[in-house]
Motif scaffolding. Structure first.
Motif, short mmCIF file in Angstrom:
data_model
loop_
_atom_site.label_atom_id
_atom_site.label_comp_id
_atom_site.label_asym_id
_atom_site.label_seq_id
_atom_site.Cartn_x
_atom_site.Cartn_y
_atom_site.Cartn_z
N LEU A 36 8.73 -16.65 -4.69
CA LEU A 36 7.12 -16.83 -5.19
C LEU A 36 6.25 -16.06 -4.29
N GLY A 37 6.49 -16.20 -2.90
CA GLY A 37 5.55 -15.71 -2.12
C GLY A 37 5.50 -14.06 -2.15
N LEU A 38 6.61 -13.46 -2.33
CA LEU A 38 6.50 -12.10 -2.62
C LEU A 38 5.85 -11.57 -3.88
N VAL A 39 6.31 -12.71 -4.94
CA VAL A 39 5.39 -12.37 -6.28
C VAL A 39 3.80 -12.32 -5.82
N PHE A 40 3.46 -13.15 -5.21
CA PHE A 40 1.91 -13.16 -4.78
C PHE A 40 1.54 -12.12 -4.06
N VAL A 41 2.28 -11.69 -2.86
CA VAL A 41 1.77 -10.65 -2.14
C VAL A 41 1.81 -9.30 -2.88
N VAL A 42 2.95 -9.24 -3.82
CA VAL A 42 3.03 -7.75 -4.50
C VAL A 42 2.17 -7.90 -5.75
N GLY A 43 2.27 -9.10 -6.43
CA GLY A 43 1.38 -9.09 -7.54
C GLY A 43 0.11 -9.09 -7.14
N GLY A 44 -0.53 -9.95 -6.24
CA GLY A 44 -1.86 -9.83 -5.76
C GLY A 44 -2.48 -8.41 -5.38
N ALA A 85 0.77 -1.16 -0.11
CA ALA A 85 -0.08 0.06 0.02
C ALA A 85 0.78 1.28 0.11
N THR A 86 2.06 1.02 0.41
CA THR A 86 2.98 2.12 0.22
C THR A 86 3.64 2.65 -0.87
N LEU A 87 3.56 1.59 -1.94
CA LEU A 87 4.48 1.77 -3.09
C LEU A 87 3.27 2.31 -4.21
N THR A 88 4.00 2.90 -5.32
CA THR A 88 3.33 3.50 -6.40
C THR A 88 3.35 2.08 -7.27
N LEU A 89 2.50 2.21 -8.38
CA LEU A 89 2.32 1.09 -9.18
C LEU A 89 3.79 0.72 -10.04
N SER A 90 4.70 1.83 -10.27
CA SER A 90 5.90 1.42 -10.85
C SER A 90 6.77 0.95 -9.61
N GLU A 91 6.64 1.33 -8.69
CA GLU A 91 7.44 0.50 -7.61
C GLU A 91 7.04 -0.94 -7.33
N ARG A 92 5.66 -1.11 -7.44
CA ARG A 92 5.15 -2.52 -7.17
C ARG A 92 5.79 -3.46 -8.32
N ARG A 93 5.66 -2.81 -9.73
CA ARG A 93 6.33 -3.71 -10.59
C ARG A 93 7.86 -4.19 -10.54
N ILE A 94 8.51 -3.06 -10.07
CA ILE A 94 10.01 -3.08 -9.95
C ILE A 94 10.00 -4.36 -8.78
N GLY A 95 9.23 -4.24 -7.81
CA GLY A 95 9.23 -5.44 -6.74
C GLY A 95 8.81 -6.66 -7.08
N ILE A 96 7.95 -6.84 -8.10
CA ILE A 96 7.57 -8.10 -8.75
C ILE A 96 8.93 -8.66 -9.52
N GLY A 97 9.56 -7.75 -10.40
CA GLY A 97 10.59 -8.14 -11.02
C GLY A 97 11.74 -8.59 -10.16
N LEU A 98 12.09 -7.98 -8.99
CA LEU A 98 12.95 -8.48 -8.13
C LEU A 98 12.45 -9.66 -7.51
N SER A 99 11.27 -9.99 -7.10
CA SER A 99 10.83 -11.01 -6.42
C SER A 99 11.11 -12.25 -7.37
#
Length: 288
Positions: free
Chosen positions: A48-56, A3-17
């Motif tokens: 994978l857990g982070l992908v689901f948390v951030v991606g979801g 919730a504290t991340l912007t859409l672009s930051e969430r996409r970066i987070g998914i990429g790192l995950s």
């Protein structure tokens, strides 16, 4: 977190995950068995857990408004404090048990993972690095922002530093239970865990410098000099002491490049300065 991340930051987070999950998959597939395979599976599961948390939550939460840039970013600090408490319970509980085994050695259960020699580094690593390390990183983010009067340079790096550091500690303590160790006091994790910590610690230092460069306060408060020396010198100590040649790129075995007396001298150059710069200098920054 999301919730504290912007859409672009969430996409970066998914990429790192995804990158973390792929790293874990490669490690597990290459090693196939033993500690490195288990650690690869842990990294894969975490990724994978982070992908689901951030991606979801990619589109579930509204993006934070532009006014967030005028506020300090304390969500990573809160996460770090929670991990500090978790590692305190784990490390000190194991410490009480191994202390009891010194008086009642016959109480040791008949499994290798429960022996004094494997549990003692779980205690020291859990307390020093799990408890102490998370406390230092979390408070450094809090102190840095207040004394520099600037928000952290970005919102993704703090999470990468904290999650990556805790993955290192998990690799370390689970490795000890499986009998994987370099037999170096306070520096037991094997070569791939050491390399991972170099990446995480480098990201930590870069984030700290980037944030200081954005400061609104003209003077660098003394606490930041303590924190920076803690980060920089610990990196130097860790790299030099853990220079090693892997027996195989697919196994958790290596030999240090130092030998004999030189190895002992480098080890305790590391050991005593780790006490000085990890357990003293960093906490002086916290106290100031």
């Amino acid at each position: 977190m999301t919730a504290t991340l912007t859409l672009s930051e969430r996409r970066i987070g998914i990429g790192l995950s995804i990158s973390l999950a792929l790293l874990g998959l490669v490690m597990a597939a290459a090693a196939r068995q033993g500690p490195m395979a288990v650690h690869g599976a842990i990294a894969l599961a975490l990724g994978l857990g982070l992908v689901f948390v951030v991606g979801g939550a990619l589109y579930d939460h509204p993006e934070p408004g532009p006014d967030r840039l005028g506020r300090y970013y304390d969500a990573p600090t809160r996460f770090g404090i929670v991990m500090t408490l978790i590692w305190a319970v784990i490390g000190m509980s194991v410490g009480v048990w191994v202390a009891a085994l010194m008086y009642w050695p016959e109480a040791t259960p008949p499994w290798p993972a429960t022996s004094f020699g494997r549990l003692r580094p779980v205690h020291t690593t859990g307390v020093i690095f799990g408890f102490g390390g998370n406390a230092l990183i979390a408070t450094s983010f809090w102190v840095l922002q207040r004394t520099a009067r600037a928000r952290l340079a970005d919102a993704v790096s703090p999470w990468g530093v904290l999650i990556g550091f805790n993955l290192f500690v998990v690799w370390a303590v689970t490795g000890y239970l499986m009998g994987s160790t370099q037999s170096k006091e306070y520096a037991e994790p094997e070569w791939y865990a050491d390399l991972w910590l170099v990446v995480v610690w480098g990201a930590y230092f870069v984030l700290y410098i980037r944030t200081l460069a954005r400061r609104a306060e003209p003077h660098i408060y003394v606490a930041n000099w303590y924190y920076m020396s803690f980060i920089l010198v610990v990196a130097m100590l860790h790299i030099v002491n853990n220079l090693a040649l892997p027996v195989s790129w697919t196994g958790a075995e290596s030999f240090p490049i130092w030998s004999g007396v030189q190895d002992a001298m480098v080890q305790w150059w590391y050991g005593h300065n780790a006490v000085a710069f990890f357990l003293t200098t960093g906490f002086l920054g916290m106290l100031y």
